[in-house]
Design a protein around this motif. Structure first.
Motif, mmCIF file in Angstrom:
data_model
loop_
_atom_site.group_PDB
_atom_site.id
_atom_site.type_symbol
_atom_site.label_atom_id
_atom_site.label_comp_id
_atom_site.label_asym_id
_atom_site.label_seq_id
_atom_site.Cartn_x
_atom_site.Cartn_y
_atom_site.Cartn_z
ATOM 1 N N SER A 196 30.272 60.899 -5.143
ATOM 2 C CA SER A 196 30.229 62.268 -4.633
ATOM 3 C C SER A 196 29.645 62.303 -3.228
ATOM 4 N N ALA A 197 29.318 63.510 -2.776
ATOM 5 C CA ALA A 197 28.898 63.729 -1.388
ATOM 6 C C ALA A 197 27.388 63.643 -1.239
ATOM 7 N N PRO A 198 26.907 63.356 -0.033
ATOM 8 C CA PRO A 198 25.481 63.454 0.266
ATOM 9 C C PRO A 198 25.180 64.802 0.917
ATOM 10 N N THR A 199 23.907 65.152 0.992
ATOM 11 C CA THR A 199 23.483 66.309 1.775
ATOM 12 C C THR A 199 22.948 65.818 3.122
ATOM 13 N N ASP A 200 22.799 66.729 4.058
ATOM 14 C CA ASP A 200 22.315 66.322 5.379
ATOM 15 C C ASP A 200 20.889 65.786 5.316
ATOM 16 N N LEU A 201 20.043 66.428 4.483
ATOM 17 C CA LEU A 201 18.669 65.956 4.375
ATOM 18 C C LEU A 201 18.611 64.576 3.719
ATOM 19 N N ALA A 202 19.492 64.335 2.752
ATOM 20 C CA ALA A 202 19.536 63.023 2.117
ATOM 21 C C ALA A 202 19.893 61.945 3.143
ATOM 22 N N ILE A 203 20.835 62.257 4.036
ATOM 23 C CA ILE A 203 21.223 61.279 5.059
ATOM 24 C C ILE A 203 20.066 61.019 6.021
ATOM 25 N N LYS A 204 19.365 62.071 6.416
ATOM 26 C CA LYS A 204 18.220 61.896 7.309
ATOM 27 C C LYS A 204 17.154 61.029 6.648
ATOM 28 N N LEU A 205 16.906 61.275 5.373
ATOM 29 C CA LEU A 205 15.913 60.478 4.652
ATOM 30 C C LEU A 205 16.371 59.037 4.503
ATOM 31 N N ALA A 206 17.660 58.840 4.226
ATOM 32 C CA ALA A 206 18.189 57.484 4.098
ATOM 33 C C ALA A 206 18.027 56.715 5.408
ATOM 34 N N GLU A 207 18.277 57.399 6.516
ATOM 35 C CA GLU A 207 18.093 56.752 7.816
ATOM 36 C C GLU A 207 16.635 56.392 8.033
ATOM 37 N N ASP A 208 15.731 57.311 7.703
ATOM 38 C CA ASP A 208 14.304 57.077 7.905
ATOM 39 C C ASP A 208 13.750 55.997 6.976
ATOM 40 N N LEU A 209 14.262 55.958 5.730
ATOM 41 C CA LEU A 209 13.741 55.032 4.727
ATOM 42 C C LEU A 209 14.528 53.723 4.660
ATOM 43 N N ASN A 210 15.432 53.533 5.600
ATOM 44 C CA ASN A 210 16.205 52.292 5.722
ATOM 45 C C ASN A 210 17.043 52.022 4.468
ATOM 46 N N ILE A 211 17.669 53.063 3.942
ATOM 47 C CA ILE A 211 18.507 52.942 2.756
ATOM 48 C C ILE A 211 19.965 53.175 3.147
ATOM 49 N N SER B 105 38.713 53.948 -1.225
ATOM 50 C CA SER B 105 38.032 54.349 0.008
ATOM 51 C C SER B 105 36.633 54.866 -0.279
ATOM 52 N N PHE B 106 35.830 54.935 0.768
ATOM 53 C CA PHE B 106 34.482 55.516 0.672
ATOM 54 C C PHE B 106 33.961 55.782 2.070
ATOM 55 N N ASN B 107 32.851 56.517 2.156
ATOM 56 C CA ASN B 107 32.191 56.824 3.428
ATOM 57 C C ASN B 107 30.802 56.211 3.445
ATOM 58 N N ILE B 108 30.418 55.626 4.575
ATOM 59 C CA ILE B 108 29.070 55.086 4.764
ATOM 60 C C ILE B 108 28.312 56.050 5.672
ATOM 61 N N TYR B 109 27.166 56.539 5.215
ATOM 62 C CA TYR B 109 26.441 57.574 5.937
ATOM 63 C C TYR B 109 25.185 57.069 6.642
ATOM 64 N N SER B 110 24.689 55.911 6.245
ATOM 65 C CA SER B 110 23.477 55.380 6.887
ATOM 66 C C SER B 110 23.420 53.873 6.712
ATOM 67 N N HIS B 111 22.848 53.206 7.675
ATOM 68 C CA HIS B 111 22.623 51.753 7.656
ATOM 69 C C HIS B 111 23.840 50.986 7.137
ATOM 70 N N PRO B 112 24.938 51.019 7.891
ATOM 71 C CA PRO B 112 26.174 50.352 7.466
ATOM 72 C C PRO B 112 26.120 48.833 7.493
ATOM 73 N N GLU B 113 25.062 48.267 8.064
ATOM 74 C CA GLU B 113 25.003 46.807 8.197
ATOM 75 C C GLU B 113 24.969 46.071 6.860
ATOM 76 N N ARG B 114 24.656 46.787 5.777
ATOM 77 C CA ARG B 114 24.623 46.126 4.468
ATOM 78 C C ARG B 114 26.005 46.065 3.807
ATOM 79 N N ILE B 115 26.986 46.758 4.362
ATOM 80 C CA ILE B 115 28.335 46.753 3.796
ATOM 81 C C ILE B 115 29.208 45.805 4.609
ATOM 82 N N ILE B 116 29.777 44.806 3.944
ATOM 83 C CA ILE B 116 30.543 43.759 4.611
ATOM 84 C C ILE B 116 32.026 43.927 4.304
ATOM 85 N N LEU B 117 32.854 43.786 5.328
ATOM 86 C CA LEU B 117 34.289 43.806 5.114
ATOM 87 C C LEU B 117 34.716 42.557 4.359
#
Length: 269
Positions: free
Chosen positions: A225-240, A250-262
């Motif tokens: 499902s979808a994230p909220t804007d505050l969840a994305i901000k927290l994910a960015e801050d908490l390195n998640i 398909s899917f969407n990456i909202y924060s710290h994409p370096e953990r997802i490998i093609l």
């Protein structure tokens, strides 16, 4: 513990201009009141299975305990809907941060950082776990296939603790937080390290869910499902790493994409 999570009930279904009497599976809603050191602490509305895991995970996520060994004794009276927890310490840690409250099974007002214990217990992820794009899709599919209760009722949330390759444990509950608390409690009861694991979740990634994931200690959260804007901000801050809308291929990456490998190029995005 194999308590039923649903019951069969006679209903009338409207279909093509007529009513048909049939049977439908309905999820069970179960109130559980938790007492700590003989004092009422909270009441949760949940699915009546894996209650020991849920109570321990809840207490850990609320900052009451950090380890299983802090609990001297725990008894669950499932018939009456009570859980009695005795801690080795006679005083609840940081009790000034808590208040008696009712915790419902559905989406409510975000508690993110409204309580000081959330600030204390939400961890910034330091893990370097990576997962391929196909593994993200496969884990979501496996979790959905694993949930017979959802297939039969459509009335529960599903969550799973995983390695990149497979599910370790999955739990279903009418409450979003309860499903995550059961995973957290399971890991504490069984000595499972969660820092290198992945959390797969069926519902929306709200700030509450992101905070709960941070309390558990995972670095990757996958949702259909979808994230909220505050969840994305927290994910960015908490390195998640927060991934949403995992549907089909398909899917969407909202924060710290370096953990997802093609998969094909085997390189970081």
């Amino acid at each position: 513990m194999n308590e039923p999570l649903s019951i069969s009930k006679s209903i009338y279904r409207y279909n093509q201009d007529q009513f048909v009497e049939t049977k439908d599976d309905i999820v069970i809603e179960f109130p559980l009141t938790v007492y700590i050191n003989d004092e009422e602490f909270a009441t949760m509305v949940c699915s009546p299975r894996n209650l020991d895991e849920m109570v321990i995970g809840f207490l850990a996520s609320e900052g009451v305990i950090r380890f299983k060994k802090e609990i001297k004794d725990m008894k669950i009276d499932a018939d009456r809907g009570f859980a009695y927890v005795e801690l080795h310490s006679k005083e609840i840690k940081n009790q000034q941060y808590f208040s008696k409250r009712f915790i419902g099974s559905c989406c409510g007002k975000s508690r993110q950082f409204y309580f000081q214990n959330d600030v204390r217990t939400a961890k910034t992820s330091m893990v370097k776990t990576t997962i391929t794009s196909q593994q993200c899709i496969d884990l979501m599919k496996k979790m959905q296939e694993d949930s017979l209760v959802f297939k039969n009722t459509g009335g529960v949330h599903n969550a799973a603790l995983c390695t990149p390759e497979d599910l370790i444990v999955s739990r279903s509950d009418i409450g979003r937080h309860n499903a995550l608390d059961k995973l957290y409690g399971h890991s504490l009861l069984n000595g499972i390290s969660v820092k290198d694991k992945i959390l797969v979740f069926s519902g929306r990634i709200s700030s509450e869910i992101l905070t709960k994931a941070a309390k558990i200690g995972v670095g990757v959260v996958l949702s259909k499902s979808a994230p909220t804007d505050l969840a994305i901000k927290l994910a960015e801050d908490l390195n998640i790493t927060a991934v949403g809308f995992i549907r089909g291929g398909s899917f969407n990456i909202y924060s710290h994409p370096e953990r997802i490998i093609l998969d094909k190029k085997e390189r970081y995005l």
